[in-house]
Design a protein around this motif. Structure first.
Motif, PDB file in Angstrom:
ATOM      1  N   HIS A 169     -28.711  27.419  26.521  1.00  0.00           N
ATOM      2  CA  HIS A 169     -27.335  27.874  26.524  1.00  0.00           C
ATOM      3  C   HIS A 169     -26.976  28.679  27.777  1.00  0.00           C
ATOM      4  O   HIS A 169     -25.825  28.744  28.196  1.00  0.00           O
ATOM      5  N   ALA A 181     -28.014  28.179  30.827  1.00  0.00           N
ATOM      6  CA  ALA A 181     -28.162  27.453  32.089  1.00  0.00           C
ATOM      7  C   ALA A 181     -26.995  26.516  32.339  1.00  0.00           C
ATOM      8  O   ALA A 181     -26.332  26.051  31.410  1.00  0.00           O
ATOM      9  N   LYS A 182     -26.761  26.258  33.618  1.00  0.00           N
ATOM     10  CA  LYS A 182     -25.723  25.315  33.987  1.00  0.00           C
ATOM     11  C   LYS A 182     -26.226  24.534  35.200  1.00  0.00           C
ATOM     12  O   LYS A 182     -26.847  25.104  36.097  1.00  0.00           O
ATOM     13  N   LEU A 220     -17.365  24.553  39.548  1.00  0.00           N
ATOM     14  CA  LEU A 220     -18.171  25.583  38.885  1.00  0.00           C
ATOM     15  C   LEU A 220     -18.183  26.902  39.666  1.00  0.00           C
ATOM     16  O   LEU A 220     -17.992  27.971  39.078  1.00  0.00           O
ATOM     17  N   MET A 251     -15.142  29.019  39.363  1.00  0.00           N
ATOM     18  CA  MET A 251     -15.066  29.597  38.015  1.00  0.00           C
ATOM     19  C   MET A 251     -16.059  30.746  37.865  1.00  0.00           C
ATOM     20  O   MET A 251     -15.800  31.719  37.157  1.00  0.00           O
ATOM     21  N   LEU A 258     -14.628  33.810  39.584  1.00  0.00           N
ATOM     22  CA  LEU A 258     -13.617  34.459  38.754  1.00  0.00           C
ATOM     23  C   LEU A 258     -14.244  35.033  37.483  1.00  0.00           C
ATOM     24  O   LEU A 258     -13.565  35.628  36.663  1.00  0.00           O
ATOM     25  N   ARG A 259     -15.537  34.782  37.332  1.00  0.00           N
ATOM     26  CA  ARG A 259     -16.316  35.224  36.162  1.00  0.00           C
ATOM     27  C   ARG A 259     -15.794  34.638  34.851  1.00  0.00           C
ATOM     28  O   ARG A 259     -15.914  35.258  33.792  1.00  0.00           O
ATOM     29  N   VAL A 260     -15.177  33.492  34.951  1.00  0.00           N
ATOM     30  CA  VAL A 260     -14.826  32.761  33.730  1.00  0.00           C
ATOM     31  C   VAL A 260     -16.101  32.129  33.209  1.00  0.00           C
ATOM     32  O   VAL A 260     -16.345  32.038  32.014  1.00  0.00           O
ATOM     33  N   ALA A 261     -16.924  31.663  34.138  1.00  0.00           N
ATOM     34  CA  ALA A 261     -18.225  31.115  33.784  1.00  0.00           C
ATOM     35  C   ALA A 261     -19.284  32.071  34.321  1.00  0.00           C
ATOM     36  O   ALA A 261     -19.219  32.497  35.470  1.00  0.00           O
ATOM     37  N   THR A 262     -20.232  32.439  33.467  1.00  0.00           N
ATOM     38  CA  THR A 262     -21.280  33.368  33.888  1.00  0.00           C
ATOM     39  C   THR A 262     -22.649  32.871  33.434  1.00  0.00           C
ATOM     40  O   THR A 262     -23.320  33.529  32.645  1.00  0.00           O
ATOM     41  N   HIS A 306     -17.698  17.490  34.631  1.00  0.00           N
ATOM     42  CA  HIS A 306     -16.753  18.602  34.504  1.00  0.00           C
ATOM     43  C   HIS A 306     -15.506  18.139  33.731  1.00  0.00           C
ATOM     44  O   HIS A 306     -14.929  18.892  32.963  1.00  0.00           O
ATOM     45  N   ASP A 343     -12.344  17.594  34.262  1.00  0.00           N
ATOM     46  CA  ASP A 343     -11.049  18.255  34.321  1.00  0.00           C
ATOM     47  C   ASP A 343      -9.982  17.216  33.967  1.00  0.00           C
ATOM     48  O   ASP A 343     -10.010  16.106  34.496  1.00  0.00           O
ATOM     49  N   PRO A 377     -10.396  18.179  27.274  1.00  0.00           N
ATOM     50  CA  PRO A 377     -10.476  18.915  28.528  1.00  0.00           C
ATOM     51  C   PRO A 377     -11.886  19.474  28.712  1.00  0.00           C
ATOM     52  O   PRO A 377     -12.384  20.174  27.843  1.00  0.00           O
ATOM     53  N   MET A 378     -12.536  19.117  29.805  1.00  0.00           N
ATOM     54  CA  MET A 378     -13.889  19.568  30.115  1.00  0.00           C
ATOM     55  C   MET A 378     -14.875  19.266  28.978  1.00  0.00           C
ATOM     56  O   MET A 378     -15.842  19.988  28.779  1.00  0.00           O
ATOM     57  N   PHE A 427      -4.548  18.634  42.807  1.00  0.00           N
ATOM     58  CA  PHE A 427      -4.938  17.913  41.598  1.00  0.00           C
ATOM     59  C   PHE A 427      -3.825  16.941  41.199  1.00  0.00           C
ATOM     60  O   PHE A 427      -2.672  17.109  41.601  1.00  0.00           O
TER      61      PHE A 427
END
Lengths: 153, 300
Positions: free
Chosen positions: B26, B28-29, B37, B40, B43-47, B118, B120, B156-157, B193
């Motif tokens: 969970h 890891a990305k 990525l 994101m 922006l710390r949306v993804a950490t 991703h 999008d 979405p995603m 986009f």
């Protein structure tokens, strides 16, 4: 932001109503729901773990059924938050009997704050729709299982 | 604009990348170019606590055209796809798509596998891979499987790929005789986009009728989709401007169109019809030209 949608479930209205009011069913059907603790009549504390693409978060929230008319309609208030932001939502679920099936319609007003909103606003509606779809599909499985228990032979 | 702390891994093989993914689960990305990525994360949306960079996995690179199938390594960059002679020959609509993604920096680093995973809802590739009947190879702890593009984009995603799987390859059947495809988009002027993007593909039979039609649409709904109504309207038909226009008019029928600060649902629906018509006309013209070109070539 307004979200709305509907889903036709192949079960009677009473059965759908019972399922929607059964915490055991909700734990199995709400996407990412890890824990649901009753805190009073029609009030719950919930923990939801969700991953939408790279946005992973654990959200703590409170849900309250503010008004209900069995088996037709209930209004809900949900408030929660996690690291990516907070969500506050109010909405209504209506159940309409259609022959042996039930049409569930939902409409709600959602307020989102934090990075969840600033970055995710263009995705939010779609994510909500998709999660609602996952929920109703799971709910359909649940009411179906409860309706027709496997005959033991 | 500084990401949260993370551990950086750079495996050399798919196997070791999968092992790392399984180990950290969970937290890891996969980093596959990072053009979505990393912003994101900043922006710390993804950490994610662990970032597994598959940029040096050699087996995921490379583009080959063999036995009528174009095989694109998932880590091929948009720029590599745009300038690949094999892609130009076998799937020119994909060249057209790669060329209009983001900006030059994004195309130099972003990869097709990263963009597809991703998912999008306003990304460009999804429309084109749907129109070209692409198939994706995914590798996970349970082994290797392939998924057709038409079953891949769920929301979405959100895709059919599991969190423990890595996309390794995109396979596209090389375009046959009398086949044409095109990708057109209306870019958001700020982000680039697609407000709406439409990829159309038409294959003609000997009599010049539509034997094969695909319309892939991105930007309109919460996931890219195939406009099956438009496809059905053209099956077996002579592709005149009028029939193409009639088919394009139903390109967003039955679709729950997105509405946001960039465009209303009505606007997106309308744009889908306009771009579908133009893309279909272009695909037809290319299909007819490809028939003529090959016939004259075979006479020499």
């Amino acid at each position: 932001m307004k979200i709305e949608g509907e889903h036709l479930l192949p079960a009677t209205r009473d059965r759908v109503w019972a399922a929607l009011n059964d915490p055991d069913v909700l734990v199995k059907t709400i996407p990412g729901l890890k824990q649901l603790t009753p805190t009073g009549e029609d009030a719950y504390d919930a923990t939801i773990e969700l991953a939408v693409g790279p946005v992973r978060g654990t959200y703590q929230g409170k849900a309250r059924i503010t008004d209900k008319t069995p088996p037709e309609r209930m209004t809900l208030a949900v408030e929660g938050g996690g690291r990516p932001g907070t969500i506050r939502a109010a909405g209504a679920l209506t159940l309409e009997a259609q022959d042996a099936s039930t049409l569930v319609q939902y409409v709600g007003e959602v307020q989102v704050t934090g990075v969840l909103m600033s970055v995710g606003h263009r995705l939010f509606g779609g994510v909500a729709k998709q999660l609602a779809g996952v929920f109703f599909k799971a709910l359909e499985r649940e009411v179906h299982q409860r309706a027709d228990p496997e005959p033991v032979r | 604009m500084i990401p949260a702390a993370f551990a950086y891994h750079r495996p050399r093989t798919v196997q070791s990348a999968l092992r790392l993914l399984q180990l950290h689960g969970h937290d890891a990305k996969i980093l596959a170019g990072g053009q979505s990525l990393l912003p994101m994360m900043k922006l710390r949306v993804a950490t994610p606590a662990h970032l597994i960079d598959i940029g040096r996995v050699a087996s995921l690179r490379g583009i080959r055209l063999r036995q009528g199938v174009l095989r694109i390594g998932a880590m091929a960059t948009h720029q590599e796809i745009e300038f690949s002679p094999a892609v130009r020959r076998a799937a020119p609509a994909l060249v057209e798509t790669a060329a209009v993604i983001g900006d030059l920096q994004v195309r130099n680093l972003g990869t097709i596998g990263g963009a597809l995973i991703h998912a999008d809802p306003v990304a460009d590739y999804p429309a084109t891979v749907l129109a070209l009947d692409a198939e994706f190879t995914l590798q996970g702890p349970a082994g290797v499987r392939t998924v057709p593009a038409a079953e891949f984009f769920l929301g979405p995603m959100t895709t059919d790929a599991g969190p423990d799987e890595i996309m390794t390859e995109v396979a596209i059947p090389a375009s046959p005789l009398r086949f044409g495809a095109a990708y057109l988009k209306m870019p958001n002027p700020a982000s680039g986009f697609a407000l709406v993007g439409v990829a159309a593909a038409i294959g003609l039979d000997q009599a010049g009728r539509c034997a094969h039609v695909r319309v892939g649409i991105t930007g309109v709904a919460s996931a890219a989709y195939r406009a099956s109504g438009a496809e059905a309207a053209l099956a077996g038909q002579e592709p005149t401007d009028e029939t193409l226009a009639r088919a394009a008019a139903v390109a967003a029928d039955g679709v729950d169109a997105n509405s946001d600060i960039h465009a209303s649902a009505e606007y997106r629906t309308h744009l889908a019809g306009v771009l579908a018509r133009r893309a279909l006309v272009l695909a037809r013209d290319r299909a007819m030209a490809s028939g003529r070109r090959r016939r004259s070539a075979s006479r020499v």
